[in-house]
Design a protein around this motif. Structure first.
Motif, PDB file in Angstrom:
ATOM      1  N   ARG A   1     -31.332  34.976 -54.911  1.00  0.00           N
ATOM      2  CA  ARG A   1     -31.616  34.916 -56.360  1.00  0.00           C
ATOM      3  C   ARG A   1     -30.602  34.019 -57.065  1.00  0.00           C
ATOM      4  N   GLY A   2     -29.326  34.133 -56.661  1.00  0.00           N
ATOM      5  CA  GLY A   2     -28.268  33.317 -57.255  1.00  0.00           C
ATOM      6  C   GLY A   2     -28.549  31.831 -57.081  1.00  0.00           C
ATOM      7  N   HIS A   3     -29.090  31.470 -55.902  1.00  0.00           N
ATOM      8  CA  HIS A   3     -29.440  30.062 -55.666  1.00  0.00           C
ATOM      9  C   HIS A   3     -30.554  29.600 -56.606  1.00  0.00           C
ATOM     10  N   LEU A   4     -31.592  30.437 -56.732  1.00  0.00           N
ATOM     11  CA  LEU A   4     -32.737  30.038 -57.551  1.00  0.00           C
ATOM     12  C   LEU A   4     -32.374  29.991 -59.038  1.00  0.00           C
ATOM     13  N   GLU A   5     -31.387  30.825 -59.419  1.00  0.00           N
ATOM     14  CA  GLU A   5     -30.982  30.884 -60.831  1.00  0.00           C
ATOM     15  C   GLU A   5     -29.928  29.847 -61.200  1.00  0.00           C
ATOM     16  N   PHE A   6     -29.263  29.300 -60.181  1.00  0.00           N
ATOM     17  CA  PHE A   6     -28.039  28.530 -60.410  1.00  0.00           C
ATOM     18  C   PHE A   6     -28.196  27.442 -61.478  1.00  0.00           C
ATOM     19  N   ALA A   7     -29.163  26.550 -61.283  1.00  0.00           N
ATOM     20  CA  ALA A   7     -29.328  25.413 -62.205  1.00  0.00           C
ATOM     21  C   ALA A   7     -29.766  25.883 -63.587  1.00  0.00           C
ATOM     22  N   LEU A   8     -30.471  27.013 -63.634  1.00  0.00           N
ATOM     23  CA  LEU A   8     -30.967  27.527 -64.916  1.00  0.00           C
ATOM     24  C   LEU A   8     -29.823  28.122 -65.733  1.00  0.00           C
ATOM     25  N   LYS A   9     -28.904  28.800 -65.050  1.00  0.00           N
ATOM     26  CA  LYS A   9     -27.734  29.356 -65.744  1.00  0.00           C
ATOM     27  C   LYS A   9     -26.849  28.239 -66.279  1.00  0.00           C
ATOM     28  N   ILE A  10     -26.697  27.179 -65.462  1.00  0.00           N
ATOM     29  CA  ILE A  10     -25.891  26.027 -65.901  1.00  0.00           C
ATOM     30  C   ILE A  10     -26.518  25.422 -67.162  1.00  0.00           C
ATOM     31  N   ARG A  11     -27.856  25.440 -67.198  1.00  0.00           N
ATOM     32  CA  ARG A  11     -28.559  24.883 -68.362  1.00  0.00           C
ATOM     33  C   ARG A  11     -28.687  25.883 -69.502  1.00  0.00           C
ATOM     34  N   ARG A  12     -28.070  27.035 -69.347  1.00  0.00           N
ATOM     35  CA  ARG A  12     -28.033  28.083 -70.380  1.00  0.00           C
ATOM     36  C   ARG A  12     -29.423  28.536 -70.812  1.00  0.00           C
ATOM     37  N   TRP A  13     -30.302  28.710 -69.849  1.00  0.00           N
ATOM     38  CA  TRP A  13     -31.603  29.305 -70.177  1.00  0.00           C
ATOM     39  C   TRP A  13     -31.367  30.766 -70.558  1.00  0.00           C
ATOM     40  N   SER A  14     -32.309  31.335 -71.321  1.00  0.00           N
ATOM     41  CA  SER A  14     -32.183  32.755 -71.684  1.00  0.00           C
ATOM     42  C   SER A  14     -32.497  33.605 -70.447  1.00  0.00           C
ATOM     43  N   ARG A  15     -31.979  34.825 -70.446  1.00  0.00           N
ATOM     44  CA  ARG A  15     -32.159  35.705 -69.280  1.00  0.00           C
ATOM     45  C   ARG A  15     -33.646  35.963 -68.964  1.00  0.00           C
ATOM     46  N   PRO A  16     -34.497  36.267 -69.985  1.00  0.00           N
ATOM     47  CA  PRO A  16     -35.925  36.498 -69.639  1.00  0.00           C
ATOM     48  C   PRO A  16     -36.574  35.266 -69.005  1.00  0.00           C
ATOM     49  N   LYS A  17     -36.220  34.064 -69.514  1.00  0.00           N
ATOM     50  CA  LYS A  17     -36.809  32.845 -68.948  1.00  0.00           C
ATOM     51  C   LYS A  17     -36.308  32.620 -67.522  1.00  0.00           C
ATOM     52  N   ILE A  18     -35.023  32.890 -67.294  1.00  0.00           N
ATOM     53  CA  ILE A  18     -34.459  32.734 -65.932  1.00  0.00           C
ATOM     54  C   ILE A  18     -35.194  33.667 -64.972  1.00  0.00           C
ATOM     55  N   ASP A  19     -35.363  34.938 -65.401  1.00  0.00           N
ATOM     56  CA  ASP A  19     -36.022  35.922 -64.531  1.00  0.00           C
ATOM     57  C   ASP A  19     -37.471  35.510 -64.242  1.00  0.00           C
ATOM     58  N   GLU A  20     -38.141  35.038 -65.279  1.00  0.00           N
ATOM     59  CA  GLU A  20     -39.547  34.644 -65.118  1.00  0.00           C
ATOM     60  C   GLU A  20     -39.666  33.478 -64.133  1.00  0.00           C
ATOM     61  N   ARG A  21     -38.805  32.491 -64.306  1.00  0.00           N
ATOM     62  CA  ARG A  21     -38.845  31.299 -63.436  1.00  0.00           C
ATOM     63  C   ARG A  21     -38.460  31.657 -61.995  1.00  0.00           C
TER      64      ARG A  21
ATOM     65  N   GLY B   1     -36.219  25.744 -53.241  1.00  0.00           N
ATOM     66  CA  GLY B   1     -36.354  26.443 -54.519  1.00  0.00           C
ATOM     67  C   GLY B   1     -35.209  26.122 -55.460  1.00  0.00           C
ATOM     68  N   ARG B   2     -33.999  26.069 -54.920  1.00  0.00           N
ATOM     69  CA  ARG B   2     -32.826  25.738 -55.730  1.00  0.00           C
ATOM     70  C   ARG B   2     -32.992  24.347 -56.360  1.00  0.00           C
ATOM     71  N   ALA B   3     -33.519  23.395 -55.565  1.00  0.00           N
ATOM     72  CA  ALA B   3     -33.671  22.021 -56.052  1.00  0.00           C
ATOM     73  C   ALA B   3     -34.813  21.890 -57.067  1.00  0.00           C
ATOM     74  N   LEU B   4     -35.848  22.742 -56.938  1.00  0.00           N
ATOM     75  CA  LEU B   4     -37.012  22.617 -57.827  1.00  0.00           C
ATOM     76  C   LEU B   4     -36.934  23.508 -59.062  1.00  0.00           C
ATOM     77  N   SER B   5     -35.956  24.418 -59.085  1.00  0.00           N
ATOM     78  CA  SER B   5     -35.922  25.467 -60.114  1.00  0.00           C
ATOM     79  C   SER B   5     -35.947  24.909 -61.530  1.00  0.00           C
ATOM     80  N   PHE B   6     -35.262  23.813 -61.766  1.00  0.00           N
ATOM     81  CA  PHE B   6     -35.106  23.318 -63.151  1.00  0.00           C
ATOM     82  C   PHE B   6     -36.131  22.234 -63.499  1.00  0.00           C
ATOM     83  N   TYR B   7     -37.236  22.181 -62.772  1.00  0.00           N
ATOM     84  CA  TYR B   7     -38.310  21.206 -62.975  1.00  0.00           C
ATOM     85  C   TYR B   7     -37.770  19.773 -62.978  1.00  0.00           C
ATOM     86  N   PRO B   8     -37.129  19.334 -61.878  1.00  0.00           N
ATOM     87  CA  PRO B   8     -36.633  17.963 -61.846  1.00  0.00           C
ATOM     88  C   PRO B   8     -37.811  16.983 -61.813  1.00  0.00           C
TER      89      PRO B   8
END
Lengths: 304, 222
Positions: free
Chosen positions: B90-110, B142-149
């Motif tokens: 989960r930490g891997h999939l969330e990593f780029a989203l946390k760096i981008r300061r997404w909100s917690r509900p959006k991070i969980d959903e993604r 998943g880690r590479a695609l998480s932030f919609y590159p």
């Protein structure tokens, strides 16, 4: 002559012509599998163990000799002396502060030396090692000169004493600084090796995911380096505990003021109180062992 | 779109000079070539981890030659995956989203959406220790695609997998890159893999990148 297998003596003609027994064929099979005569591993372990045990034995004998020399009553009497109690408290405090300062400096410095190739890197690498190879008294003398040498009419010690109101030389901060000067060099070595062993590619991937170099360090490298940090802190603490020469020169050995346990041993010896010197020595050994064991247990616990 | 214009790169004694090629938006490109010819060096230059000596790199018509890796919006899966040892799946999939300061509900959903697409929902709370090759590969993807590159770079992502897992991963790669509408550059020296995945193929040979006949070209010529 029959075929000669390397390392196996050729069989004589009489045996060659005789029908092979089950035992002979099994022996030959084993010899062929091994490719040579079976040799025992016992001499290997005897030689390696023998050489290794010499050092371990020397340390154990040293400790036993100390234990045998000091009686429990003398040990108690020495440890309840107010001067030694003060030295004990100052030792704990100064070693802890020196170790924490060391790890604070060693972590970024070790990381920079491990990760980057920059002009002057070899020079910095060499400078970091100087406190390790410098005679301890010379290091103390150098600290003393640094703090009292005027630079264009400005002197560090005078500025700290008169302007900041924090005199250093011959006071407890000098003890910490002397310990830090040596302990930090060992901590930097340890942290550099720690970061050498951490694959930088994960940090690079983190940078593609949006991290700055600083974030990649804090979020990827730093959490992987905690074991090395514990080791570096332990080594720094242990080095600070054993430091004597720089403290004697830079902080002096004034009772109830700048006396730490290593200087206590020296002071007690200088007044001929051998029992107290041995008692303090044993106390230092016990402290070192406790710190090493506690930190190793902590490390093992965190790992599991 | 990824475009390299007369790029020169140095990596120790190794160098590449005047490398140029262009991949159109949304295409799945495969770059082939023998080991040690500089395929990985090119990939590292595109994602900003390798300094460019000369030439220009464009991503979607914007020159990014001297941009920091974090600014390029490129998803990168290195050959050794370089997973983060102290993070869970989960930490891997969330990593780029946390760096981008997404909100917690959006991070969980993604994260949940991505985990489902990758088939790693049951692994979310596990650390990376003990993951199989295929599972590790999914996590890295998943880690590479998480932030919609907008661009995905894959460095021999299937080389360490057994035949069955490779086949399975090929399907997953294709479906995910189609779903994310991402321009992909995939390095391999496996012809079968290239045939199965590539919209367009390139060959790195003697320091030059040559375009091979693509599915698109074949379709046009018929």
């Amino acid at each position: 002559m029959g075929p000669v297998v390397w390392g196996v003596e050729p069989m004589n003609d009489a045996r060659q012509t005789a029908a092979p027994t089950l035992h002979d064929s099994e022996t030959n099979r084993r010899s062929l599998i091994a490719g040579h005569r079976r040799r025992s591993d016992v001499p290997f372990f005897v030689v390696m163990g023998g050489i290794s045990s010499c050092f371990v034995l020397l340390i154990v004998l040293l400790l036993l000799a100390d234990l045998r020399f000091a009686s429990l009553a003398e040990f108690k009497e020495a440890l309840f002396k107010p001067e030694i109690q003060f030295a004990f408290q100052l030792t704990i405090l100064s070693c802890t502060v020196a170790a924490l300062l060391s790890i604070w400096v060693a972590t970024p410095l070790g990381y920079l030396l491990s990760r980057y190739r920059f002009p002057g890197r070899t020079l910095i690498d060499t400078i970091v090692d100087i406190p390790i190879v410098l005679p301890p008294l010379v290091l103390g003398l150098s600290l003393l000169i640094l703090f009292h040498q005027p630079f264009f009419g400005w002197e560090i010690e005078a500025w700290l004493r008169d302007t900041v109101g924090f005199p250093v030389t011959y006071r407890w901060p000098a003890v910490v600084l002397a310990q830090f000067s040596v302990a930090c060099a060992f901590a930097v070595r340890t942290m550099r090796v720690t970061f050498d062993q951490i694959d930088p590619r994960a940090e690079n991937v983190a940078r593609t995911l949006g991290c700055s170099r600083g974030q990649a360090f804090l979020q990827i490298a730093f959490p992987q380096a905690w074991r090395g940090m514990i080791a570096a802190t332990t080594i720094a603490w242990a080095r600070a505990l054993g430091e004597f020469g720089p403290i004697l020169v830079f902080a002096g050995a004034t009772r109830m003021r700048t006396e730490v346990l290593s200087t206590t041993v020296f002071l007690e010896l200088s007044i001929g109180n051998l029992d107290a010197a041995v008692a303090v020595s044993l106390l230092m050994v016990a402290m070192a062992v406790v710190v090493l064991v506690v930190l190793r247990l902590l490390g093992t616990g965190l790992t599991s | 779109m990824i475009e390299l214009q007369a790029i020169s790169l140095r990596a120790g004694q190794f160098s590449l000079d005047q490398v140029s090629f262009k991949i159109e938006s949304g295409r799945y490109a495969v770059l082939m070539g023998k080991t040690g010819r500089g395929k990985t060096t090119i990939l590292e230059a595109i994602c900003g981890l390798r300094r460019v000596v000369a030439g220009k790199i464009f991503i979607h018509s914007t020159e990014v030659t001297h941009w920091l890796p974090a600014e390029r919006g490129v998803g990168y899966v290195p050959q050794d995956l370089a997973l983060f040892p102290t993070y869970t799946v989960r930490g891997h999939l969330e990593f780029a989203l946390k760096i981008r300061r997404w909100s917690r509900p959006k991070i969980d959903e993604r994260t949940d959406e991505l985990a489902e697409q990758l088939g790693v929902t049951h692994l979310l709370n596990r650390t990376i220790d003990g993951l199989s090759g295929g599972e590790s590969q999914r996590v890295a993807l998943g880690r590479a695609l998480s932030f919609y590159p907008s661009v995905l770079l894959l460095d021999e992502p299937l080389s360490a997998l057994d035949a069955d897992t490779r086949w399975e991963m090929q399907g997953l790669l294709k479906s995910l890159t189609d779903a994310h509408d991402v321009t992909t550059l995939h390095i391999t020296h496996n012809q079968e893999e290239a045939t199965a995945l590539a919209d367009v193929s390139y060959q790195l040979c003697d320091g030059r990148v040559e375009k091979l006949e693509s599915k698109h070209d074949q379709a046009s010529s018929r």
